[in-house]
Design a protein around this motif. Structure first.
Motif: not given
Length: 266
Positions: A13-16, A87-90, A123-124
């Motif tokens: 998971y990566v948060a932007l 898998d996940l980006v916010s 990203a997924g």
């Protein structure tokens, strides 16, 4: 952290974003800030097995920096997703743009969608957040119409691009004073927790705690006490915030991402 009975199969998971995602005013034990994204990462990680070395089989990065405008986030943070392939980006951006005088929510939304489409290629799952309902917030309540317009665009963008949505506008518990820190611009620790729970549910995670659970009762302030509190807030927080904008300064000018690499979450 809330207990959970079901966990989506996210391993990274990566948060932007800006200060909201950096986690301002939610202190962590190491002297920095945690915030809703860190809390969401923990919820997701706790459903994963631990590696032989100890950390969870889950990697997390937080590239958000306070004060960043949408174009800065697109230039500095979005390209990293192509390298990381999580898998996940916010992706929460545009709020600082909307707060600026003369900004056009229609135009900001066009730039947001272009960036979101780029993220979908790398990203997924992409998770976005709507803006807060500022109806009860001094000064910012006058921007409520612009924020509502931007939110309508964000929901349409999510539909067109198959994005997950954390609908913060609809979370009425965030209109309570207990959800906000002293500066009234950033969430309190419990406010960040409510957003993390809402985001987890938007991703299909079943949390034991509810993001819309009632707040504990608090003492009722007299009109005189409220006036004194508002004057203190204006002097200590509002005026410095306005001053930075008039001078073209940002609170994040000398700040870098707190967790710039996609590493196992211990």
């Amino acid at each position: 952290m809330a207990a959970q009975t079901e966990t989506p199969a996210f391993t990274s998971y990566v948060a932007l974003g800006d200060s909201f995602t950096e986690g301002l005013n939610d202190p962590d034990p190491e002297g920095g800030f945690a915030g809703w994204a860190d809390r969401l990462a923990r919820l997701l990680a706790e459903g994963r097995p631990r590696t032989p070395e100890g950390p969870y089989d889950f990697r997390y990065a937080n590239l958000a920096v306070r004060g960043r405008l949408l174009d800065q986030i697109v230039e500095e943070q979005v390209p990293r997703i192509q390298q990381m392939q999580p898998d996940l980006v916010s992706f929460t951006a545009g709020g600082n743009d909307i707060l600026r005088p003369g900004s056009d929510p229609d135009e900001v939304a066009e730039r947001f969608e272009a960036a979101a489409a780029r993220l979908r290629d790398s990203a997924g799952t992409v998770l976005i957040c709507t803006g807060f309902d500022t109806r009860d917030t001094p000064v910012l309540k006058h921007l409520r119409g612009k924020i509502a317009t931007y939110n309508a665009h964000l929901r349409a963008i999510a539909d067109r691009n198959d994005l997950a949505v954390t609908d913060i506008w609809a979370l009425r518990t965030l209109r309570d004073r207990q959800a906000w820190s002293e500066d009234r611009l950033h969430l309190s620790p419990e406010g960040h927790q409510r957003v993390a729970l809402l985001a987890a549910r938007a991703l299909g995670l079943d949390t034991a705690e509810a993001p819309d659970a009632p707040w504990p009762a608090t003492p009722v302030h007299t009109p005189a006490e409220l006036r004194r509190e508002n004057l203190h807030w204006a002097r200590e927080h509002l005026l410095p915030w306005v001053g930075r904008r008039l001078r073209g300064e940002s609170s994040g000018d000398a700040v870098s991402a707190k967790r710039p690499d996609l590493l196992p979450l211990g």
